[in-house]
Design a protein around this motif. Structure first.
Motif, PDB file in Angstrom:
ATOM      1  N   ASP A  86      30.773  11.839  36.619  1.00  0.00           N
ATOM      2  CA  ASP A  86      30.057  10.900  37.725  1.00  0.00           C
ATOM      3  C   ASP A  86      30.427   9.586  37.391  1.00  0.00           C
ATOM      4  OD1 ASP A  86      28.354  12.763  39.150  1.00  0.00           O
ATOM      5  OD2 ASP A  86      27.924  13.310  37.056  1.00  0.00           O
ATOM      6  N   PHE A 113      24.765   8.131  43.137  1.00  0.00           N
ATOM      7  CA  PHE A 113      25.097   8.514  41.645  1.00  0.00           C
ATOM      8  C   PHE A 113      23.711   8.581  40.896  1.00  0.00           C
ATOM      9  CE2 PHE A 113      29.399   7.473  43.259  1.00  0.00           C
ATOM     10  CZ  PHE A 113      29.967   8.498  42.482  1.00  0.00           C
ATOM     11  N   ARG A 116      22.221  11.866  41.246  1.00  0.00           N
ATOM     12  CA  ARG A 116      23.129  12.836  40.683  1.00  0.00           C
ATOM     13  C   ARG A 116      23.038  12.689  39.388  1.00  0.00           C
ATOM     14  NH1 ARG A 116      28.092  11.334  44.273  1.00  0.00           N
ATOM     15  NH2 ARG A 116      29.541  12.757  42.862  1.00  0.00           N
ATOM     16  N   MET A 117      22.976  11.709  38.465  1.00  0.00           N
ATOM     17  CA  MET A 117      23.115  11.511  37.103  1.00  0.00           C
ATOM     18  C   MET A 117      21.443  12.111  36.780  1.00  0.00           C
ATOM     19  SD  MET A 117      25.762   8.661  36.224  1.00  0.00           S
ATOM     20  CE  MET A 117      25.344   7.267  36.924  1.00  0.00           C
ATOM     21  N   ASN A 137      22.824  19.303  43.041  1.00  0.00           N
ATOM     22  CA  ASN A 137      22.671  18.389  43.899  1.00  0.00           C
ATOM     23  C   ASN A 137      22.009  18.998  45.378  1.00  0.00           C
ATOM     24  OD1 ASN A 137      24.210  16.103  42.566  1.00  0.00           O
ATOM     25  ND2 ASN A 137      26.073  17.139  43.070  1.00  0.00           N
TER      26      ASN A 137
END
Ligand code: ASP
Ligand code: MG
Length: 439
Positions: A86, A113, A116-117, A137
């Motif tokens: 990522d 991001f 997502r992280m 996700n």
């Protein structure tokens, strides 16, 4: 099954993340599905990064973002390789930005991001404390949207997709809030604060028993504690009440986020991850009536009051349509309205669009505006069956020498909304809180 959402402040640093994961652990029996926001402040940082015009500054911000995540990983004893892909992809996307020129797609991609992280971090920390967990996700579970980047709307198919996909999962899923994908695979965001909406959609899709929104306050308050020190948590509110409150500034839940849960009659609890033993607030379809007819007092500052007068309006049709077309044209939403035969008073948020609107209004009417006003809105289902709330409210204002400039009571009869001068806001709210909550 329940859905538990943790917002940014509940994921502020490694300790907060540990705490959030311990809360999940304490609810394992209820089969939690977890939805997360980005870690605290991250979406703002990503937006800053995307908007930054100089290459060097972009590099600096993205280094900060990287450090913040790596630091969290280190403090949680998680391998940095977890986020390597990522972080590299973020770096690549940033390198591709041309100065002064970022398109809506890239803007959403860069914001993505954050969630997502954070979802990967939370899933890894859950595994650290012995809970089998997996990050997802949302779009990989079928969360599809239209292509209005920045405020994308979920497609209908999203519900059945989520239902199907989530059923297949055995570990505790940690799902990204805020994100979706278009049918042709572009990442979208669904609007700031959108993780609550994701949560409600997930909850509705799987017919969750309850939805828990973990935040940093003890639920929804009777009013803003920054204005009234004795503001108290409301233990239960109805969806209808919560909707009014959210709209008029009780800064807890995104108004739109309540709808999917409401349609499926799923209770939504607003809970404090900093004070997890507190019962918070539960939002339900039907709420026990308490003694107080008024459930809460909300407000919105920095409002502009627009008074529109036209003798042409008298007995004519089509005037209001023309009037509101002007607001429609500038995509300006109107909060409160009162009309008489020859005048309309309404309120809008104070911002730059207003001058253009005023110019067009002047072509069809006499207009005057008054700035720095506040909307005050008292809300309660109990008001429907109680006489005299309006009288009590306005005599409270009168006793305190507060002038009221516009009054409106919607068809729902669960709110009374009025406008006061901005300088009277705190005084008005304190007086009303004393009147209805005794303190
Ligand atoms: N991270 C996104 C935001 O800050 C979504 C959310 O937190 O709900 O707006
Ligand atoms: Mg947030």
């Amino acid at each position: 099954m329940i859905v538990m959402k943790f917002g940014g402040t509940s994921l502020g640093d490694a300790d907060r993340i540990k705490n959030a994961c311990n809360i999940v652990k304490s609810k394992l029996k209820k089969k939690p599905i977890v939805v997360v926001s980005a870690v605290s402040g991250m979406t703002n940082m990503l937006i800053k990064l995307a908007n930054e015009n100089s290459f060097e500054k972009r590099k600096k911000i993205s280094a900060k973002i990287k450090d913040k995540h790596l630091d969290i990983l280190k403090n949680l004893n998680i391998e940095s390789s977890l986020l390597k892909e990522d972080l590299n992809e973020l770096e690549d996307s940033v390198d591709k930005i041309k100065d002064n020129n970022i398109d809506a797609k890239t803007f959403d991609l860069i914001q993505s991001f954050g969630e997502r992280m954070s979802s990967k971090i939370v899933a890894a920390q859950l595994s650290n404390i012995g809970i089998e967990s997996q990050a997802y996700n949302s779009y990989d579970l079928g969360f599809l949207t239209d292509d209005e980047f920045g405020s994308a709307e979920p497609l209908d198919i999203t519900h059945s997709n989520l239902r199907k996909e989530i059923k297949k999962i055995h570990a505790v899923p940690v799902i990204t809030g805020f994100l979706g994908k278009t049918k042709d695979g572009q990442i979208t965001t669904i609007g700031r604060g959108g993780s609550d909406f994701t949560t409600s959609i997930v909850g509705a899709a799987i017919d969750a028993k309850e939805i828990q929104i973990w935040t940093d306050v003890d639920g929804i308050m009777s009013t803003d504690p920054k204005i009234v020190v004795n503001a108290q948590t409301i233990s239960e509110v109805s969806f209808a009440e919560a909707f009014e409150l959210a709209y008029f500034g009780a800064r807890v839940l995104h108004p739109k986020s309540i709808l999917p849960a409401m349609k499926k009659n799923i209770p939504v609890m607003v809970l404090n991850s900093f004070n997890s033993d507190h019962n918070g607030t539960t939002i339900l379809t039907k709420v026990k009536q308490n003694d107080s007819t008024v459930r809460a007092i909300a407000y919105k500052k920095n409002i502009t009051l627009v008074n529109i007068q036209s003798t042409r309006m008298f007995g004519a049709h089509g005037f209001l349509a023309r009037l509101f077309n002007i607001f429609e044209k500038y995509k300006k939403s109107v909060d409160v309205i009162a009309t008489s035969e020859v005048s309309v008073s309404l309120t809008v948020n104070n911002d730059k669009n207003i001058d253009d609107i005023l110019n067009e209004l002047k072509e069809i009417s006499n207009v005057n505006i008054r700035e720095n006003k506040s909307i005050i809105c008292i809300v309660g289902e109990g008001m429907r069956n109680t006489l005299g709330v309006a009288g009590r409210t306005f005599s409270t204002m009168g006793k305190n020498n507060i002038n009221i400039e516009l009054i409106s009571q919607g068809a729902s009869e669960i709110n009374i909304t009025f406008i006061v001068d901005g300088n009277d806001t705190d005084k008005a709210i304190n007086a009303l809180h004393k009147e209805y909550f005794g303190k």
